[in-house]
Design an enzyme around this catalytic site. Structure first.
Site, short mmCIF file in Angstrom:
data_model
loop_
_atom_site.label_atom_id
_atom_site.label_comp_id
_atom_site.label_asym_id
_atom_site.label_seq_id
_atom_site.Cartn_x
_atom_site.Cartn_y
_atom_site.Cartn_z
N ASP A 35 0.86 -1.18 0.00
CA ASP A 35 0.00 0.00 0.00
C ASP A 35 0.90 1.23 0.00
O ASP A 35 1.84 1.31 0.81
CB ASP A 35 -0.88 -0.02 1.25
CG ASP A 35 -1.98 1.02 1.24
OD1 ASP A 35 -1.68 2.20 0.97
OD2 ASP A 35 -3.13 0.66 1.53
N ILE A 36 0.67 2.18 -0.90
CA ILE A 36 1.54 3.36 -0.99
C ILE A 36 1.19 4.43 0.05
O ILE A 36 1.88 5.44 0.16
CB ILE A 36 1.56 3.97 -2.41
CG1 ILE A 36 0.16 4.42 -2.83
CG2 ILE A 36 2.19 3.00 -3.39
CD1 ILE A 36 0.16 5.26 -4.11
N HIS B 179 -6.63 -5.79 3.22
CA HIS B 179 -5.50 -5.11 3.82
C HIS B 179 -4.82 -6.07 4.79
O HIS B 179 -5.49 -6.61 5.68
CB HIS B 179 -5.95 -3.88 4.62
CG HIS B 179 -6.56 -2.79 3.81
ND1 HIS B 179 -5.83 -1.71 3.37
CD2 HIS B 179 -7.83 -2.60 3.39
CE1 HIS B 179 -6.64 -0.90 2.71
NE2 HIS B 179 -7.86 -1.42 2.69
N GLU C 74 -12.70 2.74 -0.81
CA GLU C 74 -11.83 3.64 -1.58
C GLU C 74 -11.76 3.28 -3.06
O GLU C 74 -11.73 4.15 -3.91
CB GLU C 74 -10.39 3.64 -1.02
CG GLU C 74 -10.27 3.70 0.48
CD GLU C 74 -10.39 2.35 1.16
OE1 GLU C 74 -10.19 1.29 0.52
OE2 GLU C 74 -10.72 2.33 2.35
N HIS D 288 -10.37 -5.79 -2.06
CA HIS D 288 -9.00 -5.78 -1.58
C HIS D 288 -8.94 -6.08 -0.09
O HIS D 288 -9.76 -5.60 0.68
CB HIS D 288 -8.26 -4.49 -1.93
CG HIS D 288 -8.92 -3.22 -1.53
ND1 HIS D 288 -10.06 -2.74 -2.14
CD2 HIS D 288 -8.59 -2.32 -0.59
CE1 HIS D 288 -10.39 -1.59 -1.60
NE2 HIS D 288 -9.53 -1.31 -0.65
#
Length: 129
Positions: A29-30, A95, A88, A93
């Site tokens: 994750d950026i 995490h 988002e 997805h």
């Protein structure tokens, strides 16, 4: 129109790839909550996790487990937390967040990393598969 994550899978947008197989893709994750915060996604677009068919759902969880085990070997932490929020980006997805403190699961606590930090970390995690 392809999602942001599909564009990452297709290589149109760069990512710090950790691992992939025929059906799933994992990358850092950026905007991480903690060092090593990783996203695991199905390559097939689906907005909501519980809309995945059972095989895809179980496959994503198994894939995420493999990634979490590599994270645990790489990033010092008490455990790897898991969250599925999905507001988002309209693409399922998971995490995976190496945890030492509950604040790291709040999505309000962020850490800063340079491109070099991301590249080194991704390489270290890949070496633990």
């Amino acid at each position: 129109m392809p999602t942001l994550f599909t564009r990452i899978i297709d290589g149109e947008i760069p990512s710090y790839k950790i691992f992939e197989d025929d059906n799933y893709y994992a990358f850092l994750d950026i905007n991480p909550n903690a060092k090593g915060h990783t996203l695991c996604i199905p390559k097939k677009e689906e907005d909501k996790i519980f809309d995945l068919d059972e095989d895809a759902y179980l496959g994503l969880m198994g894939f995420s487990r493999k990634v979490a085990k590599a994270l645990e070997k790489t990033v010092p932490c008490k455990r790897v937390g898991i969250a599925v929020v999905g507001l988002e980006v309209p693409h399922v997805h998971v995490h995976l967040i190496p945890l030492n403190d509950m604040k790291e699961m709040t999505f309000q606590h962020k850490v800063s990393m340079s491109d070099s930090d991301f590249e080194i970390l991704a390489s270290e995690i890949r070496s633990n598969f």
